[in-house]
Scaffold this motif. Structure first.
Motif, PDB file in Angstrom:
ATOM      1  N   LYS A 434       7.357   9.739  -2.697  1.00  0.00           N
ATOM      2  CA  LYS A 434       6.767   9.679  -4.037  1.00  0.00           C
ATOM      3  C   LYS A 434       7.293   8.489  -4.835  1.00  0.00           C
ATOM      4  CE  LYS A 434       4.108  13.285  -3.735  1.00  0.00           C
ATOM      5  NZ  LYS A 434       2.631  13.118  -3.685  1.00  0.00           N
ATOM      6  N   LYS A 437       5.302   5.528  -3.506  1.00  0.00           N
ATOM      7  CA  LYS A 437       3.911   5.620  -3.961  1.00  0.00           C
ATOM      8  C   LYS A 437       3.797   5.366  -5.459  1.00  0.00           C
ATOM      9  CE  LYS A 437      -0.123   8.701  -3.824  1.00  0.00           C
ATOM     10  NZ  LYS A 437      -0.616  10.052  -3.445  1.00  0.00           N
ATOM     11  N   GLY A 438       4.690   5.983  -6.230  1.00  0.00           N
ATOM     12  CA  GLY A 438       4.624   5.855  -7.682  1.00  0.00           C
ATOM     13  C   GLY A 438       4.868   4.451  -8.177  1.00  0.00           C
ATOM     14  N   GLU A 441       1.696   2.080  -7.138  1.00  0.00           N
ATOM     15  CA  GLU A 441       0.397   2.346  -7.753  1.00  0.00           C
ATOM     16  C   GLU A 441       0.319   1.808  -9.179  1.00  0.00           C
ATOM     17  OE1 GLU A 441      -0.263   6.539  -7.509  1.00  0.00           O
ATOM     18  OE2 GLU A 441      -1.247   6.406  -5.561  1.00  0.00           O
ATOM     19  N   GLU A 443      -0.617   2.062 -13.117  1.00  0.00           N
ATOM     20  CA  GLU A 443      -0.417   3.153 -14.062  1.00  0.00           C
ATOM     21  C   GLU A 443      -1.754   3.633 -14.623  1.00  0.00           C
ATOM     22  OE1 GLU A 443       2.500   4.903 -15.027  1.00  0.00           O
ATOM     23  OE2 GLU A 443       3.063   3.904 -13.155  1.00  0.00           O
ATOM     24  N   THR A 447      -1.532   8.893 -11.727  1.00  0.00           N
ATOM     25  CA  THR A 447      -0.945   8.034 -10.694  1.00  0.00           C
ATOM     26  C   THR A 447       0.193   7.225 -11.291  1.00  0.00           C
ATOM     27  OG1 THR A 447      -2.471   6.199 -11.119  1.00  0.00           O
ATOM     28  CG2 THR A 447      -3.165   7.834  -9.501  1.00  0.00           C
ATOM     29  N   GLY A 448       0.878   6.480 -10.443  1.00  0.00           N
ATOM     30  CA  GLY A 448       1.982   5.658 -10.916  1.00  0.00           C
ATOM     31  C   GLY A 448       3.233   6.490 -11.139  1.00  0.00           C
ATOM     32  N   PHE A 449       3.906   6.257 -12.263  1.00  0.00           N
ATOM     33  CA  PHE A 449       5.167   6.950 -12.544  1.00  0.00           C
ATOM     34  C   PHE A 449       5.019   8.467 -12.547  1.00  0.00           C
ATOM     35  CE2 PHE A 449       7.014   3.070 -14.909  1.00  0.00           C
ATOM     36  CZ  PHE A 449       7.784   2.716 -13.810  1.00  0.00           C
ATOM     37  N   GLU A 451       3.671  10.276 -10.446  1.00  0.00           N
ATOM     38  CA  GLU A 451       3.967  10.768  -9.101  1.00  0.00           C
ATOM     39  C   GLU A 451       5.464  11.065  -8.974  1.00  0.00           C
ATOM     40  OE1 GLU A 451       2.075  11.349  -6.466  1.00  0.00           O
ATOM     41  OE2 GLU A 451       0.171  10.315  -6.803  1.00  0.00           O
ATOM     42  N   ILE A 452       6.281  10.159  -9.481  1.00  0.00           N
ATOM     43  CA  ILE A 452       7.734  10.322  -9.397  1.00  0.00           C
ATOM     44  C   ILE A 452       8.189  11.447 -10.325  1.00  0.00           C
ATOM     45  CG2 ILE A 452       9.944   9.140  -9.634  1.00  0.00           C
ATOM     46  CD1 ILE A 452       8.431   6.490  -9.237  1.00  0.00           C
ATOM     47  N   TYR A 587       8.937   5.119 -17.921  1.00  0.00           N
ATOM     48  CA  TYR A 587       9.466   6.431 -17.518  1.00  0.00           C
ATOM     49  C   TYR A 587      10.966   6.434 -17.804  1.00  0.00           C
ATOM     50  CZ  TYR A 587      10.839  10.217 -14.229  1.00  0.00           C
ATOM     51  OH  TYR A 587      11.361  11.340 -13.647  1.00  0.00           O
TER      52      TYR A 587
END
Length: 656
Positions: A434, A437-438, A441, A443, A447-449, A451-452, A587
């Motif tokens: 993650k 991926k995060g 990707e 934002e 999606t993006g942060f 995911e994390i 984030y």
């Protein structure tokens, strides 16, 4: 009166007989004791038996039992005998092969350390004598401290790290005599001395523990460099050095306050293991009958490979055939699957782990392919080790992106089937995936942060998140710089986040200099590239910085600052975690312990952006001065904070 004199004489005679009998008994016992003392303290050391394992043992374990594997031609026809105070043979087991005996010994609590002879007798034959030793333990069981969230672990593939002794690069008597640094799957010559010679470098970076891929003998015809096809569980591979070298590595790590983690393999061995030519039992390895009856049409293990259906360990609907296909299948055709349901194999494996903990003063074990062996055996294995060493630790490899499966393997998890693994530290492949991926990707909503953020939110499922091991990459996957498509800033964000999480972090050698496998992502030969400077004649030397690019030097410095701060940070080791849902490509995560607050900010905006601080009021930083861990500059936490560029900002309330 005469009558009474007669009675008195009779009583005196009886008393005399009692004294005489007791005296004889004492003399007899004394003679036996003398004979036993003579047996235990004055004898000639001999090694008549081809193999007895474990090679030695210790007094003072909680478990007084020891099972010896004895391997010698037709040894089943011989009767063993031991005369040593406190040691008794409880049972002798014959195997299916006449060349094995398994001896169950009891070592009493009062047994003294020392050497004694095991005598094997057979009518009409001279005795066979093998000297065995019980040692005193170098420290108490409680003092074996395992790795934990205070540590940062440096993973090394030893053949590819540094070659300090070219003389052991090739051993003519071994099956693999390849030596070719241009071939990713040949041996390159790295060794234990190479690791020892660069401990100062590893310590200076800020790491507190080393996990080396297996160093035991892999006498295989090819691919022997990686170490995971063990052919002798009690011998250091001579191409890596000797057991003396391994103990020196452990000692020097201990002197630095660092820990040695041993990579062990309970699931399989190498097909050239010595017992593959003479199995003790008919069920020593899984699919043994197919292996023994193979012919030219065997096709290197057709129909005996594992299915890799790891979820059968947890699946309440899984069929028995699917479970067996997973747990009883061979990992690859060159690695026979050990049958831990055989009680002698189970005991052998447990004792081998304990032997190495005591011998090498280990600070932990990493267990390879954790879900592949019999899971009930693995619970027994981990349970017995942790029972003997309550402050020790073991990490198990379960390659899954499903947090539910990771949680299943952690000790004391509330599993529906009642299973308790006794494993304190599973691996967090889910978080690793993650993070990659995060960061890669764009934002957008979902999606993006985010995911994390969601991945960390899954920590509610874990018994103890801070005991889970997280990592950016390892010896079996693409380098993190490759996974980030060559983005230095994204690589930095991934590493800083991992090193701030409530986890045990592990980094792979070379991550600090942006090693990569761009030419063929995921190729093990490239993933395990030689560390520059580890060989005489290398034009680039990462240990000294000679020949490194500015980006590589910058990454070294970046990790050094974070790791050395982390080493002293109670907030990161055990503090409370608070994170805020990502907004506007930013984030923010906080680690909090008493007066120490660590702030980790990840920002994807390439242009300067203002971060409104009122949203984080609950953390209690308003009006306080914080220090930037990466730049050593001070900032005031008030109203707004300007993020001038994409990347990580790492702040702390500790100003000294």
């Amino acid at each position: 009166m005469a009558k009474y004199h007669k009675i008195i004489k009779q009583l005196a005679f009886v008393g005399f007989l009692c004294v005489y009998t007791v005296t004889l008994s004492c003399k007899k016992q004394t003679a036996e004791n003398k004979e036993e003392v003579a047996e235990t303290s004055s004898f000639t050391e001999k090694k008549d038996i081809q193999r007895i394992e474990p090679l030695n043992w210790w007094v003072g374990f909680k478990n007084p039992s020891l099972q010896l594997l004895v391997h010698h031609p037709n040894i089943s026809k011989w009767t063993p005998e031991i005369r040593y105070t406190g040691v008794s043979i409880e049972k002798v087991h014959q195997a299916d092969s006449p060349n094995y005996l398994f001896l169950d010994l009891n070592i009493s609590e009062s047994t003294k350390p020392g050497k004694f002879n095991i005598i094997f007798k057979k009518e009409g034959e001279p005795s066979l004598v093998h000297t065995y030793e019980l040692k005193s333990r170098s420290k108490s069981a409680e003092d074996y401290l395992g790795f934990d969230s205070t540590d940062a672990i440096y993973l090394i593939t030893p053949d590819r790290f540094a070659n300090a002794n070219p003389e052991n690069d090739v051993i003519a008597s071994m099956k693999d005599t390849s030596l070719d640094r241009t071939d990713g799957y040949a041996r390159h010559g790295g060794d234990i001395k190479g690791i020892i010679n660069h401990l100062d470098y590893i310590e200076d970076l800020g790491f507190t523990a080393i996990w080396s891929c297996p160093l035991l003998t892999n006498d295989m015809p090819e691919g022997s460099y990686h170490g995971y096809a063990i052919t002798d569980y009690y011998q250091v591979d001579p191409r890596f050095g000797t057991i003396v070298d391994y103990l020196e590595l452990s000692k020097k790590l201990s002197q630095k306050g660092m820990k040695l983690i041993m990579d062990q393999v309970a699931n399989h061995c190498g097909v050239e293991h010595w017992w593959m030519k003479d199995f003790p039992f008919k069920d020593w390895v899984n699919h043994q009958e197919k292996y023994e009856n193979r012919d030219e049409n065997w096709e290197a293990g057709k129909n005996i490979m594992t299915t890799h259906r790891r979820t059968t360990n947890q699946d309440i609907y899984a069929s028995e055939i699917d479970k067996k296909g997973m747990n009883e299948g061979w990992f690859v055709s060159a690695m026979p699957d050990l049958n831990q349901r055989n009680p002698f194999m189970a005991r052998y494996t447990i004792q081998n782990s304990i032997w190495w903990i005591e011998t090498a003063n280990l600070g932990g074990i990493r267990q390879d392919t954790y879900p592949y062996p019999d899971k009930h055996f693995m619970s027994q294995w981990a349970g017995e080790i942790m029972h003997e060493y309550p402050n020790f630790n073991i990490v198990g490899e379960e390659w899954t992106n499903n947090p539910l499966l990771i949680a299943y393997w952690q000790k004391d998890n509330a599993n529906k089937d009642g299973y308790n693994s006794n494993l304190k530290s599973p691996m967090d492949f889910a978080m690793q995936e993650k993070i990659v991926k995060g960061l890669n990707e764009e934002e957008t909503w979902g999606t993006g942060f985010i995911e994390i953020y969601r991945a960390l939110a899954n920590d509610f499922i874990y018994v103890s998140p801070k005991d889970i091991m997280v990592f950016p990459d390892n010896h079996d996957m693409s380098r993190i710089f490759t996974q980030m498509y060559g983005s230095v800033v994204n690589t930095k964000m991934a590493l800083s986040y991992i090193l701030t999480l409530p986890r045990i972090p592990q980094l792979y050698y070379g991550t600090e200099i942006l090693m990569h496998d761009f030419d063929n992502p995921g190729d093990h030969g490239l993933v395990r590239t030689d560390f520059p400077g580890g060989w005489n004649g290398d034009t680039v030397n990462a240990f000294t910085g000679e020949g490194l690019t500015n980006e590589q030097k910058d990454m070294q410095a970046y990790l050094k600052k974070i790791l050395n701060y982390r080493k002293q940070s109670t907030a990161i080791h055990e503090g409370k975690t608070v994170h805020f849902a990502p907004e506007n490509g930013i984030y923010v995560l906080f680690r909090i312990h008493e007066d120490e607050v660590v702030v980790h900010i990840m920002n994807k905006n390439v242009e300067p952006v203002e971060l409104e601080l009122q949203r984080f009021e609950e953390v209690g930083l308003d009006g306080k001065t914080l220090r930037n861990i990466l730049t050593s500059t001070d900032v005031l936490w008030k109203d707004k904070f300007v993020l001038t560029e994409k990347g990580t900002t790492l702040l702390t309330t500790k100003l000294d």
